[in-house]
Design an enzyme around this catalytic site. Structure first.
Site, short mmCIF file in Angstrom:
data_model
loop_
_atom_site.label_atom_id
_atom_site.label_comp_id
_atom_site.label_asym_id
_atom_site.label_seq_id
_atom_site.Cartn_x
_atom_site.Cartn_y
_atom_site.Cartn_z
N GLU A 128 0.99 -1.11 0.00
CA GLU A 128 -0.02 0.04 0.00
C GLU A 128 0.81 1.13 0.01
O GLU A 128 0.59 2.15 -0.79
CB GLU A 128 -1.01 -0.05 1.20
CG GLU A 128 -2.09 -1.11 1.22
CD GLU A 128 -3.05 -0.90 0.11
OE1 GLU A 128 -3.11 0.16 -0.33
OE2 GLU A 128 -3.96 -1.86 0.03
N ASP A 154 -5.02 -10.10 -8.02
CA ASP A 154 -5.60 -9.35 -9.05
C ASP A 154 -4.27 -8.60 -9.95
O ASP A 154 -4.20 -9.01 -11.17
CB ASP A 154 -6.55 -8.55 -8.98
CG ASP A 154 -6.22 -7.58 -7.63
OD1 ASP A 154 -5.40 -7.93 -7.02
OD2 ASP A 154 -6.93 -6.60 -7.15
N THR A 176 -0.88 0.61 -10.34
CA THR A 176 -2.28 0.01 -9.95
C THR A 176 -3.25 1.14 -9.14
O THR A 176 -4.36 0.78 -8.75
CB THR A 176 -2.23 -1.28 -9.19
OG1 THR A 176 -3.46 -1.95 -9.03
CG2 THR A 176 -1.51 -1.40 -7.87
#
Length: 673
Positions: A304, A437, A662
């Site tokens: 993150e 993903d 992303t």
């Protein structure tokens, strides 16, 4: 008379004879006349007078100089020819021909030291706005000209004007490229981004390169203005109630702290630049200067903090050319490196950026596959900018290791990997949703970022897409929507996360970069499904997870929603794919779908005092049950992609020059070394 002594002392007598010759006689006698023949004979006589050693030395020197001249010519010939060809290319515009593959222009130089590189990245200014006084350009002291690009002509009828490329240069270029063959598809590094999707129309473009520098700025349209207004409303809530903190809680007018690093502010920096919000950007920059410090005794999640903080700082550096953001990026990048100190080189999930220590979660020694394989774009770019190879080396080792692992199913990977053994765990479960993903997304994007040279990445991506087709694709009833389910120990589940809606955009990006045309066909089918995940719901907003009906039932829609899955977190994935689809096809329906979604965000998630909130129940329009939290990615991703979706300016983050991480932070595509 002279005496004998005197006679002996006197010098001997010398007699001289004087002869005068006419010029004609002198020439006839072979005298000096300054002619070429005379000079040659004179030089030859002097040469013969030299010793054998002297003549040998002189001959050796002449031979040495000749060899040096030949070497210099061969080494300088190619760069000079390339420079000449480049100057010729700059003077002409070449329309695209369907089926013709043209090499991409160089986008960025090879890695250099930071100091030498500060002025070398692509230039991009925020989109220019019309005259309304309440909308401003990006910061004037940081504004720069958009990058030049080879633009395509509006129609295919002008192909007769294509200038001829030098045949020899074309042959040399082909021999340098490595070719990958995948089930009949031939894929060449650095090929044209048109190829299989050449039949897809694109938004209108300028008709010539010469006109590009002089073209009128694309004006902000009404829908983009609505995005700017939404951003300002969200920013107002953050500024009033959560300034400098990670996330806004708009209903309680407070904030939520995750890492204590101003996540929302950093995530939104490049969005403000792209939207042209000068005042807000400068205000946020001052906070970065005065208040952003990473020497804190705090644990952060490697994934993150990489995609949001490191990615956001690198992107803002490239757009603004402000070295402040690069220095901050280097700081956080160095502080995240302890995560890679594991027995397997698979990084731990958590890092204490103040103490320089790292550890896995308290309940397991596993990391998720998506997290350890979705930090590569950022660390590779940090190495390119700083010249420090350690960042790229660490993340490249992860990809090479995963490439060799067993436990895959036709390219599909499990969700977890052990940091001690370096092996996949929880085998037999395969999904393109949470925990896996972005592994697939970053396979393709790293290949594009690196100039389409890293064949292992492309092979893994192509194999995975074939695995998706074989194991995870199904069609729902009654509308026969194509969707991506999950596989658990051989049993198929018709469950699809909203996160999977990144896939249509990724497939379209691959097709745009020369991958098989059926990738675009699948992208078109999947984006329809993702739109229906909104359209078939009462609020017009998608839940976090849906289940599809595989059998027709009277009174049932394609989409079924379980009570635990009906929340909406303001996620960006569908809007992201809508942006790619519109950019590559020019089909206005994708803009219309995005507009519907924005209106429903405004209707059901907007908080009057500032900000937007996640909701718990997308099936209850009268009471969507607000969760009192605005995720940082709503400003960093969702509204950014909305703004780009509604723009008809393909140079506003040109997808042949930039690749999005992303978290929607654009990073430059590298030029060949």
């Amino acid at each position: 008379m002279y005496s004998a002594a005197a006679a002996a002392a006197s010098p001997p007598r010398r007699d001289f004879i004087s002869i005068t010759l006419s010029p004609e006689e002198a020439v006839g006698a072979g005298g000096y006349n300054n002619s070429k023949a005379w000079r040659r004979r004179s030089c030859w006589r002097k040469w013969k007078q030299l010793s054998r050693l002297q003549r040998s030395v002189i001959l050796f020197l002449f031979a040495f100089l000749a060899v040096c001249g030949v070497i210099s010519y061969t080494s300088m010939g190619e760069p000079w020819k390339s420079l000449t060809n480049k100057s010729l290319d700059d003077q002409r515009t070449e329309p695209e021909i369907p089926g013709l593959k043209l090499a991409n222009p160089a986008v960025l130089p090879a890695p250099q030291k930071a100091d030498a590189n500060l002025g070398d990245s692509p230039e991009l200014s925020p989109q220019k706005l019309p005259k309304p006084p309440h909308v401003r350009h990006g910061p004037s002291n940081l504004q720069i000209k958009p990058p030049r690009r080879d633009v395509k002509l509006k129609t295919r009828h002008d192909t007769s004007r294509v200038a001829e490329e030098p045949v020899q240069a074309d042959k040399e270029e082909k021999t340098e490229k490595s070719v990958i063959s995948w089930r009949g598809a031939v894929i060449e590094p650095d090929q044209s981004t048109e190829s299989p999707s050449s039949k897809i129309k694109e938004p209108e473009k300028p008709s010539s390169v010469e006109a590009e520098d002089q073209k009128e700025p694309v004006p902000i349209n009404e829908r983009q203005m609505a995005v700017i207004e939404a951003f300002r409303h969200a920013w107002k809530g953050y500024k009033d109630f959560a300034w400098g903190h990670d996330e806004l809680k708009p209903l309680s007018k407070s904030y939520n702290e995750w890492f204590g690093l101003g996540l929302t502010l950093i995530d939104a920096l490049d969005t403000m630049w792209i939207l042209g919000l000068k005042e807000e950007f400068e205000e946020a920059r001052k906070w970065v200067v005065n208040d952003l410090a990473f020497d804190k005794n705090v644990d952060v999640n490697l994934f993150e903090s990489t995609i949001r903080i490191l990615g956001g700082l690198l992107s803002t550096y490239h757009l603004s050319r402000d070295s402040l953001f690069l220095e901050k990026a280097k700081d956080i990048g160095n502080r995240l490196m302890p995560a890679f100190k594991t027995p397997s080189k698979i990084p731990y999930s958590d890092v204490n950026i103040g103490r320089g220590t790292a550890h896995p979660p308290r309940w397991t020694s596993d990391s998720t596959v998506a997290e350890v394989t979705s930090i590569q774009l950022e660390f590779r770019e940090l190495s390119r900018l700083t010249g420090d190879e350690k960042f790229q080396k660490a993340v490249d080792e992860v990809m090479k290791h995963v490439h060799t692992l067993s436990g895959k199913n036709d390219g599909l990977v499990p969700m977890f990997i052990n940091t001690n053994s370096g092996q996949f765990t929880h085998l037999g479960v395969y999904t393109l949703g949470a925990r896996a993903d972005s592994y697939y997304e970053y396979l393709l994007k790293q290949w594009i970022q690196g100039g389409k040279k890293e064949n292992e990445l492309l092979e893994d991506y192509m194999r995975a897409i074939e695995g998706v087709k074989k194991h995870l694709l199904q069609r729902s009833q009654p509308k026969k929507l194509t969707f991506v389910g999950e596989l658990a120990h051989g049993h198929f589940s018709a469950k699809m996360d909203h996160l999977v809606c990144f896939l249509p955009g990724t497939l379209a990006l691959g097709a745009h970069n020369g991958l098989p045309a059926d990738h675009m066909t699948l992208a078109e089918a999947l984006i329809e499904t993702c739109y229906q995940m909104y359209a078939q719901v009462e609020t017009g907003l998608s839940p976090e997870i849906v289940h599809f009906n595989l059998h027709a039932q009277k009174g049932h829609k394609d989409v079924e929603i379980k009570p635990a899955d009906r929340h909406n977190l303001l996620r960006p994935e569908t809007v992201e794919s809508l942006f790619y689809m519109y950019r590559f096809t020019g089909d206005k329906k994708y803009q219309d779908w995005g507009w519907e979604i924005l209106q429903n965000f405004n209707k059901y998630t907007r908080v009057p005092t500032g900000g937007y909130t996640s909701i718990n129940n997308v099936q209850n329009p009268s009471n969507p049950e607000p969760r009192d939290k605005m995720e940082s990615f709503f400003l960093g991703e969702t509204l950014k992609y909305m703004f780009l979706l509604f723009s008809d300016d393909i140079d506003l983050i040109n997808l042949d020059k930039y690749i999005f991480n992303t978290e929607a932070h654009p990073l430059p595509i590298w030029a060949p070394a």
